[in-house]
Design a protein around this motif. Structure first.
Motif, PDB file in Angstrom:
ATOM      1  N   LEU A 162     -12.465 -12.398  19.461  1.00 35.78           N
ATOM      2  CA  LEU A 162     -12.902 -11.067  19.042  1.00 35.78           C
ATOM      3  C   LEU A 162     -14.377 -11.076  18.666  1.00 35.78           C
ATOM      4  O   LEU A 162     -14.869 -12.036  18.072  1.00 35.78           O
ATOM      5  N   GLY A 163     -15.069 -10.006  18.978  1.00 29.16           N
ATOM      6  CA  GLY A 163     -16.479  -9.881  18.625  1.00 29.16           C
ATOM      7  C   GLY A 163     -16.716  -8.964  17.445  1.00 29.16           C
ATOM      8  O   GLY A 163     -17.782  -8.997  16.825  1.00 29.16           O
ATOM      9  N   VAL A 164     -15.731  -8.133  17.133  1.00 28.24           N
ATOM     10  CA  VAL A 164     -15.879  -7.174  16.047  1.00 28.24           C
ATOM     11  C   VAL A 164     -15.892  -7.914  14.703  1.00 28.24           C
ATOM     12  O   VAL A 164     -15.219  -8.939  14.535  1.00 28.24           O
ATOM     13  N   THR A 165     -16.694  -7.437  13.747  1.00 27.92           N
ATOM     14  CA  THR A 165     -16.764  -8.041  12.415  1.00 27.92           C
ATOM     15  C   THR A 165     -15.529  -7.627  11.624  1.00 27.92           C
ATOM     16  O   THR A 165     -15.220  -6.444  11.520  1.00 27.92           O
ATOM     17  N   LEU A 166     -14.831  -8.610  11.049  1.00 31.32           N
ATOM     18  CA  LEU A 166     -13.612  -8.360  10.284  1.00 31.32           C
ATOM     19  C   LEU A 166     -13.894  -8.594   8.803  1.00 31.32           C
ATOM     20  O   LEU A 166     -14.440  -9.632   8.423  1.00 31.32           O
ATOM     21  N   LEU A 167     -13.535  -7.618   7.978  1.00 29.31           N
ATOM     22  CA  LEU A 167     -13.779  -7.692   6.544  1.00 29.31           C
ATOM     23  C   LEU A 167     -12.470  -7.833   5.782  1.00 29.31           C
ATOM     24  O   LEU A 167     -11.474  -7.180   6.109  1.00 29.31           O
ATOM     25  N   SER A 168     -12.492  -8.679   4.763  1.00 30.16           N
ATOM     26  CA  SER A 168     -11.305  -8.948   3.953  1.00 30.16           C
ATOM     27  C   SER A 168     -11.326  -8.082   2.692  1.00 30.16           C
ATOM     28  O   SER A 168     -12.294  -8.104   1.933  1.00 30.16           O
ATOM     29  N   ASP A 169     -10.240  -7.332   2.478  1.00 30.77           N
ATOM     30  CA  ASP A 169     -10.145  -6.431   1.318  1.00 30.77           C
ATOM     31  C   ASP A 169      -8.793  -6.624   0.615  1.00 30.77           C
ATOM     32  O   ASP A 169      -7.977  -5.708   0.541  1.00 30.77           O
ATOM     33  N   PRO A 170      -8.541  -7.844   0.090  1.00 33.08           N
ATOM     34  CA  PRO A 170      -7.230  -8.117  -0.516  1.00 33.08           C
ATOM     35  C   PRO A 170      -6.946  -7.280  -1.758  1.00 33.08           C
ATOM     36  O   PRO A 170      -5.783  -7.026  -2.079  1.00 33.08           O
ATOM     37  N   ASP A 171      -8.007  -6.854  -2.445  1.00 27.53           N
ATOM     38  CA  ASP A 171      -7.822  -6.062  -3.672  1.00 27.53           C
ATOM     39  C   ASP A 171      -7.851  -4.556  -3.417  1.00 27.53           C
ATOM     40  O   ASP A 171      -7.868  -3.761  -4.362  1.00 27.53           O
ATOM     41  N   LEU A 172      -7.895  -4.161  -2.130  1.00 25.76           N
ATOM     42  CA  LEU A 172      -7.837  -2.751  -1.728  1.00 25.76           C
ATOM     43  C   LEU A 172      -9.017  -1.918  -2.234  1.00 25.76           C
ATOM     44  O   LEU A 172      -8.892  -0.703  -2.381  1.00 25.76           O
ATOM     45  N   VAL A 173     -10.153  -2.544  -2.476  1.00 32.46           N
ATOM     46  CA  VAL A 173     -11.312  -1.820  -2.988  1.00 32.46           C
ATOM     47  C   VAL A 173     -11.763  -0.751  -1.996  1.00 32.46           C
ATOM     48  O   VAL A 173     -11.864   0.432  -2.334  1.00 32.46           O
ATOM     49  N   ALA A 174     -12.039  -1.167  -0.750  1.00 36.43           N
ATOM     50  CA  ALA A 174     -12.470  -0.203   0.272  1.00 36.43           C
ATOM     51  C   ALA A 174     -11.314   0.683   0.713  1.00 36.43           C
ATOM     52  O   ALA A 174     -11.495   1.888   0.936  1.00 36.43           O
ATOM     53  N   HIS A 175     -10.123   0.103   0.847  1.00 36.65           N
ATOM     54  CA  HIS A 175      -8.946   0.895   1.230  1.00 36.65           C
ATOM     55  C   HIS A 175      -8.783   2.105   0.312  1.00 36.65           C
ATOM     56  O   HIS A 175      -8.616   3.231   0.774  1.00 36.65           O
ATOM     57  N   ASN A 176      -8.823   1.846  -0.996  1.00 35.83           N
ATOM     58  CA  ASN A 176      -8.629   2.930  -1.968  1.00 35.83           C
ATOM     59  C   ASN A 176      -9.804   3.899  -1.982  1.00 35.83           C
ATOM     60  O   ASN A 176      -9.617   5.113  -2.106  1.00 35.83           O
ATOM     61  N   ALA A 177     -11.017   3.379  -1.828  1.00 40.10           N
ATOM     62  CA  ALA A 177     -12.204   4.244  -1.840  1.00 40.10           C
ATOM     63  C   ALA A 177     -12.173   5.245  -0.685  1.00 40.10           C
ATOM     64  O   ALA A 177     -12.618   6.387  -0.831  1.00 40.10           O
ATOM     65  N   TYR A 178     -11.625   4.823   0.452  1.00 44.09           N
ATOM     66  CA  TYR A 178     -11.572   5.690   1.635  1.00 44.09           C
ATOM     67  C   TYR A 178     -10.231   6.408   1.790  1.00 44.09           C
ATOM     68  O   TYR A 178     -10.076   7.235   2.679  1.00 44.09           O
ATOM     69  N   GLY A 179      -9.254   6.069   0.950  1.00 37.87           N
ATOM     70  CA  GLY A 179      -7.941   6.695   1.070  1.00 37.87           C
ATOM     71  C   GLY A 179      -7.146   6.143   2.230  1.00 37.87           C
ATOM     72  O   GLY A 179      -6.308   6.831   2.814  1.00 37.87           O
ATOM     73  N   ALA A 180      -7.400   4.875   2.561  1.00 39.26           N
ATOM     74  CA  ALA A 180      -6.727   4.248   3.703  1.00 39.26           C
ATOM     75  C   ALA A 180      -5.531   3.401   3.283  1.00 39.26           C
ATOM     76  O   ALA A 180      -5.067   2.545   4.037  1.00 39.26           O
ATOM     77  N   TYR A 181      -5.036   3.644   2.086  1.00 41.38           N
ATOM     78  CA  TYR A 181      -3.842   2.928   1.610  1.00 41.38           C
ATOM     79  C   TYR A 181      -2.983   3.926   0.871  1.00 41.38           C
ATOM     80  O   TYR A 181      -3.477   4.714   0.055  1.00 41.38           O
ATOM     81  N   GLY A 182      -1.696   3.915   1.170  1.00 36.80           N
ATOM     82  CA  GLY A 182      -0.805   4.847   0.489  1.00 36.80           C
ATOM     83  C   GLY A 182       0.528   4.947   1.197  1.00 36.80           C
ATOM     84  O   GLY A 182       0.906   4.070   1.975  1.00 36.80           O
ATOM     85  N   GLU A 183       1.205   6.052   0.943  1.00 36.62           N
ATOM     86  CA  GLU A 183       2.536   6.248   1.519  1.00 36.62           C
ATOM     87  C   GLU A 183       2.418   6.701   2.967  1.00 36.62           C
ATOM     88  O   GLU A 183       1.588   7.533   3.313  1.00 36.62           O
ATOM     89  N   LYS A 184       3.246   6.122   3.815  1.00 37.16           N
ATOM     90  CA  LYS A 184       3.291   6.493   5.230  1.00 37.16           C
ATOM     91  C   LYS A 184       4.711   6.329   5.705  1.00 37.16           C
ATOM     92  O   LYS A 184       5.557   5.767   5.010  1.00 37.16           O
ATOM     93  N   THR A 185       4.993   6.834   6.890  1.00 39.27           N
ATOM     94  CA  THR A 185       6.334   6.726   7.462  1.00 39.27           C
ATOM     95  C   THR A 185       6.321   5.704   8.592  1.00 39.27           C
ATOM     96  O   THR A 185       5.499   5.799   9.500  1.00 39.27           O
TER      97      THR A 185
END
Length: 195
Positions: free
Chosen positions: A85-108
């Protein structure tokens, strides 16, 4: 969830190369920030491969692509190396960016409500304003749709993913092949004898 027109939240996350990466590292660039559930799973692998395949086109359009998941840096490295892979992969184990962007939560998933990463992509302009948001992303064709928008077009104008087209062509030729072989093996019918 962050919406189009909002100022993009900054972050500082460790990348697969071991460096801390944030929006401030890309002055004057458009940033494609995509959140995905897990390294080395079918959908996430196809998504990372599609973005990696398009990196030159994104760069020509003045954009960088960053993938974010909860996976560790070590797991990111294994994923990157396994699929080249050439794309840069970032590690967010504490959900800092996930929560800031609303990319973590309830889904089906499979008809059940679960909590986890919401597959989503944010196109962030050089002014650090969010230009477009994709939520609940369907993987196939997504990278092409994002590239179309980065180039200033419409996501609906994006061509279908090349991978899908090649799979479809391969499936058609594979379906025809047995029929041709069967026809070749079938003995010729003798001509009817006149009575």
């Amino acid at each position: 969830m962050v919406n189009a027109g909002d100022r993009a939240p900054d972050f500082s996350l460790e990348s697969d190369s071991g460096k801390e990466v944030g929006l401030a590292d890309f002055p004057g660039k458009t940033v494609v920030l995509y959140f995905y559930p897990k390294d080395d799973t079918p959908g996430c692998t196809r998504e990372a491969q599609a973005f990696s395949a398009g990196l030159d086109a994104f760069a020509e359009a003045g954009a960088v692509v960053l993938g974010v998941s909860r996976d560790s840096v070590d797991r990111h490295r294994k994923f990157r190396d396994k699929y080249d892979l050439g794309v840069t992969l970032l590690s967010d184990p504490d959900l800092v960016a996930h929560n800031a962007y609303g990319a973590y939560g309830e889904k089906t998933m499979y008809g059940k409500k679960v909590t986890g990463t919401i597959r989503s992509t944010f196109i962030i302009g050089p002014d650090r304003k969010v230009k477009h948001v994709f939520s609940g992303v369907k993987v196939d064709g997504h990278a092409d749709a994002v590239l179309a928008l980065v180039r200033g077009g419409d996501a609906h104008e994006a061509p279908p993913a090349r991978r899908d087209a090649s799979k479809s062509a391969a499936a058609k030729s594979a379906a025809k092949a047995p029929a041709k072989k069967a026809a070749a093996k079938a003995p010729a019918k003798p001509a009817a004898k006149p009575r």
